[in-house]
Every structure is written in structure tokens, then in C-alpha cells.
Design an enzyme around this catalytic site. Structure first.
Site, PDB file in Angstrom:
ATOM      1  N   LYS A   1      35.334  45.508  35.026  1.00 40.99           N
ATOM      2  CA  LYS A   1      36.350  44.464  35.018  1.00 40.99           C
ATOM      3  C   LYS A   1      35.920  43.203  34.275  1.00 40.99           C
ATOM      4  O   LYS A   1      36.757  42.343  33.976  1.00 40.99           O
ATOM      5  CB  LYS A   1      36.748  44.118  36.450  1.00 40.99           C
TER       6      LYS A   1
ATOM      7  N   SER B   1      34.224  55.042  43.321  1.00 41.39           N
ATOM      8  CA  SER B   1      35.171  55.434  42.283  1.00 41.39           C
ATOM      9  C   SER B   1      34.469  56.157  41.145  1.00 41.39           C
ATOM     10  O   SER B   1      35.007  57.106  40.567  1.00 41.39           O
ATOM     11  CB  SER B   1      35.930  54.210  41.761  1.00 41.39           C
TER      12      SER B   1
END
Length: 509
Positions: free
Chosen positions: A41, A278
Site C-alpha cells: 500500500k 493474505s
């Protein structure tokens, strides 16, 4: 040499797996945890902020607002700290606690929303707060700068890394859809041979269902809560919908949550790679895909972050923080430094030794400290000592003004002042342990004695007798929650109560 931490974003390494890859398959992972903020991110955060600056929609000093499961919030907090913007992050309460703390460490304010309202609830709250604060809402789920960061950065890095031969399959999860949309668009155009696979939880097949996102603001009908933080919110983001519409997805691979955790642990134990859930889920999906590929195929998986973002989640629920039976047995296999054994050397200063030059002055200094009516609460401690820090947390929570005598402070080392004062304290008490607490010249004891006195409220009475009156703590206040984690008794360890500002007058000179 870099002029800003933001200059170090990108160019993350690609590593070939040695033990988890099926025979005949080259399985690679891209370690986005190597970005300075610890996740993929970072790319989106700096791109979105700089795009807003260039378009003039983000003013100097304006508050940035965003809804996030955590990694985007950490990335934005890093970018906003580097650029001088205030940041408010909205986050559902069920996401990992360590992410909240990292954001707050970077200066962000974190507003939690009820878990029952899911991702759409925190997004609605972010929009509401952005309007209230006249702030800039990042809108990561729909912001074109999110996908563009991956078109210009991530995808180019991948193509350069596989310039020596074809990349047969690219595997990623879908959170905001930025990675999928950006990398997918470039690979579809410049590496049409590459098969693009997106993974999603098997119990929340939002994409695989083929059902459209409701337009009334309600959750997608196929969504269910799942273990993969950062994947599959309860709605289809605009960037993910754009990727679907552009036809960049060749296959949607379902991943079981338990399998995701198992593979995440296997990455650590068999490859030495600390991935988040994830990432482990994406590798689990890739292993299913590998079974369908021809021998010699090359597959790349995105690993968005690292395991340290998941310490309070199911990933670590079977990971002990104390020694198990096998470790205790190993500890006792040799004679030194195991629990239950008397130390071979007592490092504490002797309490019955002959006075040395300077000790009389230390005794006088101790006497002055103990009789100082202006500051009747005294804590003698070391800067590094967890027990002293626990006492300080207790005083901060109660709002007790106190004087901390830090015996190992740099200025205390001149002429061994700290050591002499410690020996004076040991002569006064007949023991040399640290920390030690006094209230109105009365000795309370060390950390444990202070916490016991708090539990039976005798500490509050002694404080009042010394002229230090503090409000009665709430009935649900558990003092043991302020102890070091490894020292808390069974049943303790509830969320730490909010502490008041800790501003003691510290003696270090």
C-alpha cells in the site's frame, strides 16, 4: 542516498521458493513488505497523495481521511508524516490491533467502527468525517492513482525481472483492486501470454458469484466474514469492477481460510519468508493453479505484507510466547541460566559493605529526596526496566504526579552518581532490588508490591495521606493489564486502559 523515506518505495525483491514449489514449477513471490511502510500500500499512498497535490485538491495542512483495514492506513500515515499532513483513519474494530498502534505511532488518529457494519460501514464513516473536517478523502477503492501506481511501478518491475523468459502466471488477491487493475492492464497488453489469476476467500466468492454489486449501499450478497484481512471487502470496489470489465482476469481461485494460515506458516518455516495471511492465501491459491500448468511454468505471486501485522490474529493463535515443555526441558539440560536455579553470580551491590568516598553524599541526597514535600511520590528505576515502566503506566493511568529517579541516566553515570545513589537506597532498605516506590517518605515496595497496594486500594489511601488525591478508578480497571505481557496472571491482559499524559519530573542530572 535519499532525500525522503518516500523515495525508497518500490523496486521490491522477487524471490524463488525452494521448498514449497511443486516439482517442475518455478514459483516466485514479490516481497512488498520490503517497502518502507511494510506493505504494497505504500505505492498507492504516495501516488494518491502526490496526485491530489498536483491536481490542487489537497491543500497544505489539510486533513487526509481514509477507510482501511490497516495497511493503507499505515502507508498513508507514513506519507502524511513525511509531508506534514494530519491524517484520520477509519478502521473496523475487528482488524489487527498492531496496525492501529503503528498508525498512531506515525501520528495518525484512528477512529474505529463496529465490526458488524463491515467495510461499507467504515467507508461511510470516512466520508462523513471527511465532510465534517473539510478533509481530503483518498477513496483508495476508486482512486485511479491507485491503479496507476501499479501500472508505472509494480508492473514495470515485474516485466524487467522476467525479461529473460516468459511469465506464465501472475497471482494476486483483490482488496481495493489497485494491484489487479494496474498490473493486469500492463501484462494483458505487454505480456499477453501471462495468465492472470485473482484469489478470493472460498466463503466470500464475491467475484466468482458473477453477481453485481447492489447500488443501494448494502453488502454484496455473496460476502461473508473471512480470515484474509485486506482481501474482499463486503462490496466490489470500483477498481476491481474496472478490472473485471476490462477482461484482465483469466481465473478466480477460491482459497480456504485455514489453508491460507497453514501456507503462511509454511512460508515462514520452510522458506524463511514472513508473510501476512493474505500473502499466504495467494500462495495457497497459486499452488492450486500450479497443478494445472505445464512443467517448467513460471508463476509469480504478490505478497502484500509481513507476518508482524498479524500478531493478534488467528495466524499466531498457536504460537506460544512462553516456553513449552520441550523448551523447558532443553533449558534444564544445561546448568546455567534456567528458571528455578539460583544465579551463579549476584550482581546486586552488597548492603553491608564499608562506606566508600562519596557514599555519605549519596546518603544525604537520598534523604533529601525522601523528605521532599513538594514531590512526595518517588520512583527509583532504570530506563530499560519493564517493571519500572509498568509502575509509570500505573501512575499515568491514575494521574499521579511523581518524581522518577532514573539511576542509569547518562548524567547519573558521571562519578558513578547513579550507582552510589542505588547503594544508598540499598543501605536504607536492606535490599538492592529496583524499582522501588515511596509515597510521603513511606516505602511502598517494588513493582509487585505497588500493584498489590493498588489492588487493595491501600495505595490510594497512602497517596491521599501524602496530599495526593486522585479519582477512584472505574470498577472495571484491572491493574494487571498494565504489567509486562509476560508477567500478567491468567485472565489478565484486557485492553490497556487509556492513560493520561505521563509527565513526571525526572531526575537525570
Amino acid at each position: 542516498m535519499h532525500t525522503s523515506i518516500l523515495d525508497t518505495i518500490g523496486n521490491t525483491p522477487i524471490v524463488r521458493l525452494q521448498r514449497l514449489a511443486p516439482p517442475g514449477t518455478e514459483l516466485y513471490v514479490k516481497l512488498e513488505s520490503r517497502n518502507p511502510g511494510g506493505s504494497v500500500k505504500d505505492r498507492m499512498a504516495v501516488a494518491a497523495i502526490e496526485d491530489a497535490e498536483q491536481r490542487g485538491v489537497l491543500r497544505p495542512g489539510q486533513t487526509v481521511v481514509e477507510a482501511t483495514s490497516g495497511n493503507t492506513g499505515i502507508a498513508l500515515a507514513m506519507v502524511c508524516a513525511a509531508k506534514g499532513y494530519p491524517l484520520v483513519v477509519v478502521m473496523a474494530e475487528n482488524f489487527s490491533i498492531e496496525r492501529r498502534r503503528l498508525m498512531r505511532l506515525l501520528g495518525a488518529r484512528v477512529v474505529l467502527t463496529p465490526a458488524a457494519l463491515k467495510g461499507s460501514g467504515m467507508l461511510a464513516k470516512a466520508r462523513e468525517l471527511a465532510a465534517h473536517l473539510d478533509g481530503f478523502l483518498v477513496e483508495q477503492f476508486d482512486n485511479p492513482a491507485n491503479a496507476r501506481a501499479h501500472e508505472l511501478g509494480t508492473a514495470r518491475e515485474i516485466l524487467a525481472s522476467f525479461a529473460d523468459g516468459p511469465l506464465d502466471c501472475f497471482v494476486t488477491g483483490a482488496g481495493t483492486g489497485g494491484t489487479l487493475r494496474g498490473v493486469g492492464a500492463v501484462l494483458r497488453k505487454e505480456s499477453p501470454h501471462t495468465r492472470i489469476v485473482v484469489c478470493e476467500p472460498d466463503n466470500a466468492p464475491v467475484l466468482a458469484s458473477g453477481r453485481a454489486q447492489p447500488q443501494d449501499g448494502s453488502s454484496h450478497p455473496a460476502f461473508r466474514p473471512h480470515l484474509m484481512q485486506g482481501w474482499t471487502p463486503d462490496f466490489i470496489p470500483g477498481l476491481t469492477a474496472a478490472a473485471v470489465a476490462a477482461g484482465v482476469i483469466d481465473h478466480v481461485q477460491a482459497v480456504d481460510g485455514d489453508e491460507a494460515i497453514r501456507v503462511t506458516r509454511a512460508l515462514a518455516r520452510e522458506e524463511g519468508i514472513l508473510s501476512g495471511i493474505s500473502g499466504g492465501a495467494a500462495v495457497a491459491g497459486a499452488l492450486h493453479v500450479c497443478a494445472t500448468l505445464a512443467p517448467g511454468s513460471r508463476v509469480l505471486v504478490m505478497l502484500p505484507d509481513a507476518a508482524d501485522r498479524y500478531l493478534s490474529t488467528a495466524l499466531f493463535e498457536e504460537i506460544d510466547d512462553t516456553m513449552n515443555d520441550a523448551e523447558l526441558a532443553l533449558s534444564h539440560a544445561t546448568p546455567l541460566a534456567h528458571f528455578g536455579a539460583a544465579p551463579a553470580i549476584d550482581p546486586s551491590p552488597a548492603t553491608g559493605v564499608q562506606l566508600q568516598p562519596g557514599d555519605a553524599a549519596a546518603d544525604a541526597e537520598l534523604g533529601a529526596l525522601l523528605t521532599d514535600r513538594e514531590q512526595p511520590v518517588l520512583l527509583f528505576g532504570f530506563a530499560w526496566c519493564e517493571y519500572a515502566r509498568a509502575v509509570r503506566r500505573l501512575f499515568a493511568h491514575l494521574g499521579v504526579p511523581y518524581q522518577a529517579v532514573i539511576l542509569d541516566a547518562p548524567d547519573m553515570q558521571a562519578g558513578d552518581r547513579g550507582g552510589r545513589l542505588r547503594r544508598a537506597l540499598a543501605r536504607h532498605l536492606g535490599k538492592a532490588t529496583i524499582p522501588q516506590v515511596f509515597v510521603g517518605s513511606q516505602h511502598i515496595g517494588g513493582c509487585n508490591e505497588t500493584f498489590v497496594a493498588m489492588a487493595d486500594r491501600s495505595l490510594l489511601r497512602k497517596l491521599a495521606g501524602a496530599g495526593v488525591v486522585v479519582p477512584e478508578p472505574s470498577d472495571d480497571f484491572d491493574p494487571t493489564s498494565l504489567l509486562p505481557n509476560w508477567q500478567q496472571p491468567t485472565g489478565a491482559g484486557q485492553p490497556m486502559p487509556a492513560a493520561k499524559a505521563d509527565t513526571p519530573r525526572t531526575i537525570e542530572a
